[in-house]
Design an enzyme around this catalytic site. Structure first.
Site, short mmCIF file in Angstrom:
data_model
loop_
_atom_site.label_atom_id
_atom_site.label_comp_id
_atom_site.label_asym_id
_atom_site.label_seq_id
_atom_site.Cartn_x
_atom_site.Cartn_y
_atom_site.Cartn_z
N HIS A 1 12.65 -25.71 66.15
CA HIS A 1 13.41 -24.51 65.85
C HIS A 1 14.86 -24.95 65.59
O HIS A 1 15.31 -25.95 66.14
CB HIS A 1 13.34 -23.61 67.09
CG HIS A 1 13.93 -22.25 66.93
ND1 HIS A 1 15.27 -21.99 67.07
CD2 HIS A 1 13.33 -21.05 66.68
CE1 HIS A 1 15.47 -20.69 66.92
NE2 HIS A 1 14.33 -20.10 66.67
N CYS B 1 13.38 -19.62 61.56
CA CYS B 1 14.33 -20.59 62.12
C CYS B 1 13.72 -21.99 62.19
O CYS B 1 14.02 -22.76 63.10
CB CYS B 1 14.83 -20.18 63.50
SG CYS B 1 15.85 -18.72 63.46
N LYS C 1 11.26 -13.53 75.61
CA LYS C 1 9.96 -13.82 75.03
C LYS C 1 8.84 -13.73 76.07
O LYS C 1 7.68 -13.98 75.76
CB LYS C 1 9.97 -15.21 74.39
CG LYS C 1 10.93 -15.30 73.21
CD LYS C 1 10.82 -16.64 72.54
CE LYS C 1 12.00 -16.95 71.66
NZ LYS C 1 11.91 -16.33 70.33
N GLN D 1 8.52 -21.02 73.74
CA GLN D 1 7.20 -20.45 73.46
C GLN D 1 6.16 -20.80 74.52
O GLN D 1 5.13 -20.13 74.60
CB GLN D 1 6.70 -20.93 72.08
CG GLN D 1 7.53 -20.43 70.91
CD GLN D 1 7.61 -18.91 70.85
OE1 GLN D 1 6.75 -18.20 71.38
NE2 GLN D 1 8.65 -18.41 70.23
N ASP E 1 11.97 -27.84 74.83
CA ASP E 1 12.20 -26.46 74.42
C ASP E 1 10.95 -25.67 74.80
O ASP E 1 9.91 -25.78 74.15
CB ASP E 1 12.45 -26.44 72.91
CG ASP E 1 12.49 -25.02 72.35
OD1 ASP E 1 12.19 -24.07 73.08
OD2 ASP E 1 12.82 -24.89 71.15
C1 LIG Z 1 10.40 -22.75 69.79
C2 LIG Z 1 11.65 -21.94 69.93
N1 LIG Z 1 12.76 -22.53 70.37
C3 LIG Z 1 13.91 -21.85 70.54
C4 LIG Z 1 14.00 -20.52 70.25
C5 LIG Z 1 15.32 -19.84 70.44
O1 LIG Z 1 15.24 -18.87 71.41
P1 LIG Z 1 16.48 -17.92 71.68
O2 LIG Z 1 16.76 -17.24 70.38
O3 LIG Z 1 16.00 -17.00 72.73
O4 LIG Z 1 17.59 -18.79 72.11
C6 LIG Z 1 12.87 -19.86 69.78
C7 LIG Z 1 12.95 -18.42 69.43
O5 LIG Z 1 12.59 -17.98 68.37
C8 LIG Z 1 11.68 -20.58 69.63
O6 LIG Z 1 10.57 -19.98 69.18
#
Ligand SMILES: Cc1ncc(COP(=O)(O)O)c(C=O)c1O
Lengths: 423, 131
Positions: free
Chosen positions: A139, A381, A242, A219, A216
């Site tokens: 992401h 993203c 999430k 998910q 990370d």
């Molecule tokens: C794999 C992954 N990493 C990071 C994020 C970023 O999360 P946040 O927008 O809550 O910081 C997301 C959210 O879409 C994600 O799916």
């Protein structure tokens, strides 16, 4: 002192699978219509999940009953608010099996958690020429902080490639590890391909090569049982929104020795032990990293979300999502012109990103919306990943504990309608 | 909302009359919509009297973005550049004949932003160009 914490919400759960009819009643938004006579079919939980009444209620109760600024206050409300804020941290720590609650730092979201590591740990530990390994399925939140550090420090970046079927190429990873990276940072589960990466193995390999690891978990924590100790992760980042919790709050788990060795991130109130006119001493963990008045109600909601998920059971949630995903992949792949990206259902979570020949994903999403079906369209993203597959964008349907096979059928019927319009 | 996918839009999307590139050209500019990665390039030929003598667009994106680019190009051929500079959001919505929410508006206006950035010789197609 007595604080009235929210009890876990009552649910009837069948022994093997979930009673989805009952679960759906916990989520008020799922009862709404998006236009007259059209009920919402929410297939966008990967972007953000819906919230159960117990979470909404816990935050509402906090504001109605206990609202005060935390720490330092000695009055009843300040004590209650502090206890609620800290007890939520304990629930979150238990949920991911952290050694202790002081290793769970509240942040705004996954993005801020990763940035905290990039600003504090990395700026103290990485110098020009040091190698950071990422993957091609990250992401933007696990790419851009490292791009910024590359510009500022001259660190080097390498990427574990993604194979045609959406898996990480572990042989190339092993070869990259010979170059002695300082940090390996990767997503536990892809928000586009759905791929569940072999985090424990990847961390073990990184440690053998002398690297620190950052996972990370945006998910994974909502959908799988995550145990940071058995994974042996050095840092683990995730977001409340999430996983049935509110927006505006997330967490960073870190190993105690690492967190203790790191300089503070933001400076201000709460993160200090002592302040002189010309100097300060930082506070102990976790407060060292929590400057200023935090998102207190959101922390309370985060705790309630963990209670809710525990009440249902992460294993049950994962099993249900697996069933839905298997069904969704089967049905989607039947549609002529549809291509689903990522591995087979046994290697992925509840995500189905797809393209439909001749129709832009935005148009797919917009036409589905007329039938109340919420899917996301774009690069989610993860622009480099889309480039890798040679496509500008995908439509993405994603599934959570409240989704049903009937909703998959609605999606499939909707896609047939799109095909007809663009015929 | 329900005529978002009016036949003209689908028709211009599937069979655009002005898709392509102009070589040589007097003005050429391209930019993306960062939200969805839509990409549009516009090439113009301008006569000595300052009117647009020919124009083409190229790129990829949703039906709204591609149809509005095709309609926009059609509408500017033969027009003086001074008039092109005056086009705004409403001109594009009029061409499309539909109402759009804030997200899809970005798709619809990408071509106009690219066009105006090119005409003004700017480095980037900003939102302020179509207010
Ligand atoms: C794999 C992954 N990493 C990071 C994020 C970023 O999360 P946040 O927008 O809550 O910081 C997301 C959210 O879409 C994600 O799916």
């Amino acid at each position: 002192m007595f604080v009235n914490f929210h009890s876990e919400s009552p649910l009837t759960i069948n022994s093997m699978t979930l009673n989805i009819t009952e679960i759906r009643k916990d989520f008020p938004i799922l009862q709404r219509e998006t236009r007259a006579g059209i009920r919402l079919t929410y297939l966008d939980s990967t972007a953000t999940s819906q919230k159960p009444s117990s979470v909404i209620q816990a935050m509402d109760d906090y504001y109605r009953q206990s609202n005060a600024n935390i720490h330092r206050g000695v009055h009843t409300l300040a004590e209650e608010a502090t206890a609620m804020y800290e007890s939520a941290r304990e629930k979150i720590a238990k949920f991911i099996n952290a050694e202790s609650a002081r290793q769970v730092i509240y942040t705004r979201n996954t993005t801020e958690s990763i940035n905290l590591v990039a600003y504090s740990w990395a700026r103290a530990n990485l110098k020009q020429g040091d190698l950071v390994i990422l993957t091609e399925m990250e992401h933007h939140s696990n790419l851009v902080p490292w791009h910024m550090l590359q510009t500022e420090r001259g660190i080097e970046l390498e990427f574990i490639p993604v194979t045609e079927d959406g898996l990480l190429d572990l042989e190339t990873y092993k070869a990259l590890l010979d170059r002695r990276p300082k940090l390996v940072s990767f997503t536990h589960m892809s928000n586009v391909l759905g791929t569940i990466n072999p985090a424990a193995e990847m961390i073990r390999l990184a440690h053998d090569a002398g690297a620190i690891t950052l996972v990370d978990g945006a998910q994974s924590v909502p959908h799988l049982k995550v145990d940071v100790q058995s994974l042996d992760a050095d840092f683990y980042a995730f977001s409340a929104h999430k996983m049935c919790g509110p927006t505006g709050i997330g967490a960073l788990y870190g190993k105690a020795a690492l967190l203790e060795s790191m300089p503070p991130f933001l400076g201000g109130g709460d993160m200090i032990k002592e302040v002189k006119l010309r100097s300060f001493r930082p506070n102990t963990l976790p407060h060292k990293f929590e400057a200023g008045t935090p998102a207190i109600a959101e922390a309370v909601g985060f705790g309630a979300a963990v209670d809710y998920l525990n009440g249902i059971g992460m294993d049950n949630i994962a099993a249900h999502e697996h069933e839905i995903t298997e069904y969704a992949l089967e049905r989607l792949e039947e549609i002529p012109g549809v291509k689903v990206f990522g591995p087979s259902a046994d290697k992925k979570g509840g995500v189905a990103a797809f393209t439909l020949v001749g129709v832009h994903p935005h148009d797919v999403a917009q036409i589905l919306d007329r039938d109340g079906i919420a899917v996301r369209a774009g690069h989610h993203c993860a622009q480099p990943l889309h480039e890798k597959f040679g496509i500008p964008a995908t439509s993405r349907a994603s599934f959570y504990l409240y989704n049903t096979k009937e909703e998959v059928d609605l999606l499939v019927n909707g896609i047939y309608k799109v095909k007809e319009m663009f015929g | 909302m329900d005529d978002l996918y009016r036949e003209v839009i689908i028709e211009h999307y599937k069979n655009p009359a002005y898709r392509g590139k102009l070589d040589p050209h007097d003005i050429s500019f391209a930019d993306n919509n960062p939200l969805c990665g839509d990409h549009i390039q516009i090439d113009l030929r301008v006569g000595t009297d300052g009117t647009v003598t020919d124009a083409r667009f190229d790129g990829h994106g949703c039906a709204i973005s591609q149809a509005s680019a095709d309609l926009l190009i059609e509408s500017i051929i033969g027009k003086p550049l001074e008039e092109v500079k005056k086009l705004n959001k409403d001109s594009v919505l009029e061409l499309l004949g539909i109402e759009l929410g804030p997200v899809r508006l970005k798709c619809a206006l990408l071509s106009l932003k690219v066009l105006k950035a090119g005409v003004y010789g700017l480095g980037e197609a900003g939102d302020d160009l179509v207010e």
